[in-house]
Structure formats: structure tokens, C-alpha cells
Scaffold this motif. Structure first.
Motif, mmCIF file in Angstrom:
data_model
loop_
_atom_site.group_PDB
_atom_site.id
_atom_site.type_symbol
_atom_site.label_atom_id
_atom_site.label_comp_id
_atom_site.label_asym_id
_atom_site.label_seq_id
_atom_site.Cartn_x
_atom_site.Cartn_y
_atom_site.Cartn_z
ATOM 1 N N VAL A 156 49.152 41.796 44.760
ATOM 2 C CA VAL A 156 48.810 40.389 44.569
ATOM 3 C C VAL A 156 48.671 40.024 43.097
ATOM 4 O O VAL A 156 49.119 38.952 42.670
ATOM 5 C CB VAL A 156 47.514 40.061 45.342
ATOM 6 C CG1 VAL A 156 46.947 38.713 44.916
ATOM 7 C CG2 VAL A 156 47.784 40.063 46.841
ATOM 8 N N VAL A 157 48.053 40.888 42.320
ATOM 9 C CA VAL A 157 47.829 40.565 40.909
ATOM 10 C C VAL A 157 49.159 40.381 40.185
ATOM 11 O O VAL A 157 49.385 39.375 39.499
ATOM 12 C CB VAL A 157 46.972 41.651 40.226
ATOM 13 C CG1 VAL A 157 46.868 41.373 38.726
ATOM 14 C CG2 VAL A 157 45.580 41.705 40.851
ATOM 15 N N THR A 158 50.058 41.337 40.341
ATOM 16 C CA THR A 158 51.371 41.238 39.691
ATOM 17 C C THR A 158 52.132 40.011 40.179
ATOM 18 O O THR A 158 52.735 39.274 39.387
ATOM 19 C CB THR A 158 52.197 42.509 39.968
ATOM 20 O OG1 THR A 158 51.473 43.645 39.506
ATOM 21 C CG2 THR A 158 53.544 42.452 39.262
ATOM 22 N N PHE A 159 52.097 39.773 41.477
ATOM 23 C CA PHE A 159 52.807 38.636 42.074
ATOM 24 C C PHE A 159 52.308 37.315 41.491
ATOM 25 O O PHE A 159 53.095 36.463 41.065
ATOM 26 C CB PHE A 159 52.607 38.658 43.588
ATOM 27 C CG PHE A 159 53.231 37.494 44.308
ATOM 28 C CD1 PHE A 159 54.582 37.491 44.624
ATOM 29 C CD2 PHE A 159 52.461 36.400 44.687
ATOM 30 C CE1 PHE A 159 55.159 36.419 45.291
ATOM 31 C CE2 PHE A 159 53.024 35.328 45.356
ATOM 32 C CZ PHE A 159 54.375 35.337 45.657
ATOM 33 N N ASN A 160 50.998 37.131 41.467
ATOM 34 C CA ASN A 160 50.454 35.857 40.994
ATOM 35 C C ASN A 160 50.607 35.680 39.487
ATOM 36 O O ASN A 160 50.803 34.556 39.009
ATOM 37 C CB ASN A 160 48.987 35.730 41.405
ATOM 38 C CG ASN A 160 48.840 35.297 42.860
ATOM 39 O OD1 ASN A 160 49.774 34.770 43.461
ATOM 40 N ND2 ASN A 160 47.672 35.523 43.427
ATOM 41 N N GLU A 187 42.711 31.833 31.543
ATOM 42 C CA GLU A 187 41.971 33.066 31.264
ATOM 43 C C GLU A 187 40.940 33.346 32.350
ATOM 44 O O GLU A 187 40.755 34.497 32.764
ATOM 45 C CB GLU A 187 41.303 32.976 29.888
ATOM 46 C CG GLU A 187 42.284 32.913 28.722
ATOM 47 C CD GLU A 187 43.306 34.039 28.752
ATOM 48 O OE1 GLU A 187 42.903 35.202 28.984
ATOM 49 O OE2 GLU A 187 44.513 33.758 28.563
ATOM 50 N N LEU A 188 40.266 32.300 32.824
ATOM 51 C CA LEU A 188 39.299 32.479 33.907
ATOM 52 C C LEU A 188 40.004 32.939 35.177
ATOM 53 O O LEU A 188 39.531 33.851 35.874
ATOM 54 C CB LEU A 188 38.553 31.171 34.162
ATOM 55 C CG LEU A 188 37.563 31.183 35.344
ATOM 56 C CD1 LEU A 188 36.471 32.232 35.121
ATOM 57 C CD2 LEU A 188 36.954 29.794 35.541
ATOM 58 N N TYR A 189 41.137 32.317 35.474
ATOM 59 C CA TYR A 189 41.899 32.698 36.669
ATOM 60 C C TYR A 189 42.322 34.168 36.600
ATOM 61 O O TYR A 189 42.174 34.916 37.577
ATOM 62 C CB TYR A 189 43.126 31.801 36.807
ATOM 63 C CG TYR A 189 44.053 32.226 37.926
ATOM 64 C CD1 TYR A 189 43.664 32.102 39.253
ATOM 65 C CD2 TYR A 189 45.308 32.766 37.652
ATOM 66 C CE1 TYR A 189 44.500 32.499 40.283
ATOM 67 C CE2 TYR A 189 46.151 33.163 38.671
ATOM 68 C CZ TYR A 189 45.741 33.032 39.984
ATOM 69 O OH TYR A 189 46.562 33.438 41.003
ATOM 70 N N LYS A 190 42.845 34.586 35.472
ATOM 71 C CA LYS A 190 43.271 35.979 35.313
ATOM 72 C C LYS A 190 42.100 36.935 35.523
ATOM 73 O O LYS A 190 42.240 37.983 36.174
ATOM 74 C CB LYS A 190 43.873 36.195 33.921
ATOM 75 C CG LYS A 190 45.247 35.588 33.718
ATOM 76 C CD LYS A 190 45.731 35.883 32.299
ATOM 77 C CE LYS A 190 47.126 35.358 32.048
ATOM 78 N NZ LYS A 190 47.570 35.645 30.655
ATOM 79 N N LYS A 194 42.163 39.555 38.653
ATOM 80 C CA LYS A 194 42.201 41.001 38.410
ATOM 81 C C LYS A 194 40.985 41.711 39.000
ATOM 82 O O LYS A 194 41.085 42.850 39.465
ATOM 83 C CB LYS A 194 42.305 41.273 36.910
ATOM 84 C CG LYS A 194 43.658 40.887 36.321
ATOM 85 C CD LYS A 194 43.684 41.044 34.804
ATOM 86 C CE LYS A 194 45.028 40.624 34.239
ATOM 87 N NZ LYS A 194 45.062 40.712 32.753
ATOM 88 N N LYS A 195 39.840 41.032 38.995
ATOM 89 C CA LYS A 195 38.619 41.663 39.499
ATOM 90 C C LYS A 195 38.545 41.655 41.020
ATOM 91 O O LYS A 195 38.116 42.641 41.633
ATOM 92 C CB LYS A 195 37.394 40.957 38.917
ATOM 93 C CG LYS A 195 36.078 41.629 39.300
ATOM 94 C CD LYS A 195 34.905 41.012 38.553
ATOM 95 C CE LYS A 195 33.600 41.732 38.920
ATOM 96 N NZ LYS A 195 32.444 41.171 38.171
ATOM 97 N N TYR A 196 38.978 40.551 41.645
ATOM 98 C CA TYR A 196 38.762 40.399 43.083
ATOM 99 C C TYR A 196 40.049 40.425 43.918
ATOM 100 O O TYR A 196 39.977 40.536 45.142
ATOM 101 C CB TYR A 196 38.014 39.095 43.363
ATOM 102 C CG TYR A 196 36.632 39.074 42.763
ATOM 103 C CD1 TYR A 196 35.579 39.749 43.374
ATOM 104 C CD2 TYR A 196 36.379 38.395 41.570
ATOM 105 C CE1 TYR A 196 34.307 39.746 42.820
ATOM 106 C CE2 TYR A 196 35.110 38.383 41.009
ATOM 107 C CZ TYR A 196 34.078 39.061 41.635
ATOM 108 O OH TYR A 196 32.822 39.063 41.080
#
Length: 334
Positions: A156-160, A187-190, A194-196
Motif C-alpha cells: 500500500v505504501v509504495t502504491f499510494n 508530508e503529514l500524509y506520508k 508509512k506508520k499505519y
């Protein structure tokens, strides 16, 4: 592999100039008799960037639909329709049957297919959508997906983040938003993603599931449209996308009313068996809605020049999605 839309925004497209030429060739090849154009797929509303066009008409004497696909698909839509029926056991959810097809060719610059005309109504109610959704998720085999994943579709992280790259190109081209406004949100979104989002699964699904793409016939059958857009997406993305479309269709309402509206949809979603089984549903749902909010801010309502008569609601939606972005960011971290 997947079929996408926004990644084609920078490409030179000629459908706006050549639609009549393409149609004449198709008439000669297939015998389709067009009556009128009923839809043109504009990328971000740009009249010069049409990726597809749809006509209603007759084929072998009966009502039919012709879709001309100018954007090169990774998977041709008729092939996706065949895969649907190969993987479906549903007696309630269908896709339009294909009568005739001309696969996409580089030399001519388009592909096309002729399919049955489906008449009916959109499903708008929460409970009816959830009944449809359970049938769609339980009677159509989506694991594994119908074709192999690309590398960027495996998590998901790579995809988004890949999707975010394409949005930023559009934002930087349009120059309608200032970096000082959108960069902190990115920056907040990233950080949240990445965390969740690192453990959120990717799933194969209809990537455009919404009231605009589900037709219920008088006999009670459901038909999925826009089948070009089956693809791999983050788990529960289809539920967030459906709500995203509904929210965009709302009139101007207060944020308290908006909170209630979102909560009512969440309650409906959680009434389905499959959602109740997933203890991470709410987190993943809010992560998906956060992604939809950021895309709305950056692209849908932040980088498109709308005609004057639409600008009031564009501003309403822009502010609305800023509010939802903040709310979803908090909820995803809870």
C-alpha cells in the motif's frame, strides 16, 4: 498490470480531433449504427484530453453501446469482462455482454467494443449498496487477482506514494496551488501512511465502485459499468471511493451534518459480515478516505479550471475535503 487514468494526463491525445474518423472506420468494420454520443471520458475535465467516447446505437438490429478506447489499456476491457464471468458465481451481479470487439492497435490508435445496452437506475441508498456489496465481494472470486501485480502494486505504501507522484506532476503543471499550502499536507500524509499503512493488504477490485457505475435493472439485477477500472487497490478502497463520490454529490451542508453523513455510511458498512470480521477496518477505511481527501485537494478541486457555473460547489468541495483530510488523519491514527 492495471488500467489507470491520471497517469495518462501528460500524454498527447487525439480523440477530440479524430473521434469522427475512428467512428467511420468502426461502422465499416462492425456494422454498428450510431445514434448519438452519450459520454466522453475527459481527463480532469480537459476537452483536449479525451481518453474514450461512448455512443448509443444499433447492432444487428438491436440496441447496443459502442465504446472507443483511445488510451492504450494494459488489459483490454472485453478481456476483463471475460475474466469477470470466468470468476463470478453471482446470479445478481453482472457486467454488460460484449457483442463485437476490435482490440487496441498502435497503428490506428484505438480499440473498441460493442456491448449490450443496460437500462435501469443507480443505487443510492446505504442499505441497498451494502446488499449489493456483499454479493459482489462474496460471489466474485478476486483472490488471487485476475492478472499479476506490478511491483508498485504489492504494498500500500509504495502504491499510494506512486499515485502521489502523478498528482504532484498535475499540481505543478497547473500552478493553481502554492507549495506552502500543499506541502505540509503531503508530508503529514506520508508520515501517517508509512506508520499505519504498511500492513494494509492490497486487493483486486473494481477500482471505481460508486453509484455512477452500478445500474440496477427493473428485474433486480445489478450491472457494473466502467469495467476498464478493475485493478489492485488498498483493502476497503472501494468502500471509501463509494463514499467519496457520494460526498462530492452532496449540496452545501454544515460540517456537523457532514460528520453525521460519514458516520451513517460507516454504520452501514459495519453491518456487513465481511467488514465486521476485520478488526482493522476503521483504520484502513480512514487511511483510504485520507488518500481520497488529499487527491481531491491536490487534483480534483485544486488543479482543474471549472466553468463559472460550477465554481461555487468546487469551492465548497475544496473546503469540505480540507476538513475531511484533517478528520481522516486523526481517525487513521486512533
Amino acid at each position: 498490470m492495471s488500467n489507470t487514468i491520471l497517469t495518462h494526463y501528460a500524454k498527447k491525445l487525439e480523440l477530440a480531433k479524430k473521434a469522427d474518423k475512428f467512428l467511420a472506420e468502426i461502422i465499416q468494420e462492425s456494422g454498428f449504427a450510431p445514434e448519438k454520443e452519450i459520454w466522453r471520458g475527459l481527463i480532469l475535465g480537459d476537452n483536449k484530453k479525451a481518453g474514450s467516447v461512448i455512443y448509443i446505437g444499433k447492432y444487428k438490429g438491436g440496441p447496443a453501446i459502442l465504446k472507443i478506447q483511445h488510451l492504450k489499456p494494459v488489459v483490454n476491457e472485453p478481456e476483463i469482462i471475460r475474466l469477470f464471468y470466468k470468476n463470478s458465481k453471482s446470479q445478481k451481479v453482472f457486467v454488460p455482454r460484449v457483442f463485437f470487439e476490435g482490440p487496441w492497435g498502435k497503428k490506428r490508435g484505438y480499440g473498441y467494443f460493442i456491448s449490450e445496452l443496460i437500462l435501469g437506475r443507480r443505487i443510492l441508498g446505504r442499505q441497498e449498496f451494502c446488499r449489493f456489496y456483499e454479493e459482489y465481494k462474496t460471489k466474485i472470486k478476486i483472490r488471487p487477482g485476475w492478472w499479476a501485480m506490478k511491483a508498485e502494486e504489492r504494498d500500500v505504501v509504495t502504491f499510494n506514494l506512486k499515485r502521489l507522484e502523478s498528482w504532484l506532476k498535475i499540481v505543478q503543471t497547473s500552478k493553481m496551488l502554492k507549495p506552502s499550502f500543499y506541502q505540509p499536507k503531503i508530508e503529514l500524509y506520508k508520515k501517517i501512511l508509512k506508520k499505519y499503512g504498511s500492513h494494509q493488504p492490497m486487493e483486486f477490485m473494481h477500482g471505481h465502485l460508486s453509484p455512477h457505475d452500478i445500474i440496477k435493472t427493473p428485474s433486480g439485477k445489478y450491472y457494473l459499468m466502467s469495467n476498464f477500472l478493475w485493478s489492485y487497490r488498498p483493502q476497503w478502497y472501494d468502500l471509501a471511493f463509494n463514499l467519496w463520490v457520494h460526498i462530492n454529490d452532496l449540496p452545501e451542508i454544515s460540517y456537523n451534518e457532514l460528520d453525521d453523513y460519514i458516520e451513517n455510511w460507516l454504520v452501514a458498512y459495519k453491518s456487513t459480515k465481511m467488514v465486521r470480521k476485520d478488526k482493522y477496518f476503521e483504520r484502513y477505511f480512514w487511511l483510504n478516505l485520507l488518500e481520497r481527501a488529499l487527491g481531491s485537494i491536490l487534483v480534483d478541486f485544486g488543479s482543474v479550471k471549472y466553468p463559472a457555473e460550477k465554481r461555487k460547489m468546487v469551492r465548497v468541495n475544496f473546503e469540505r475535503w480540507k476538513y475531511i483530510f484533517n478528520k481522516a488523519g486523526e481517525k487513521a491514527q486512533f
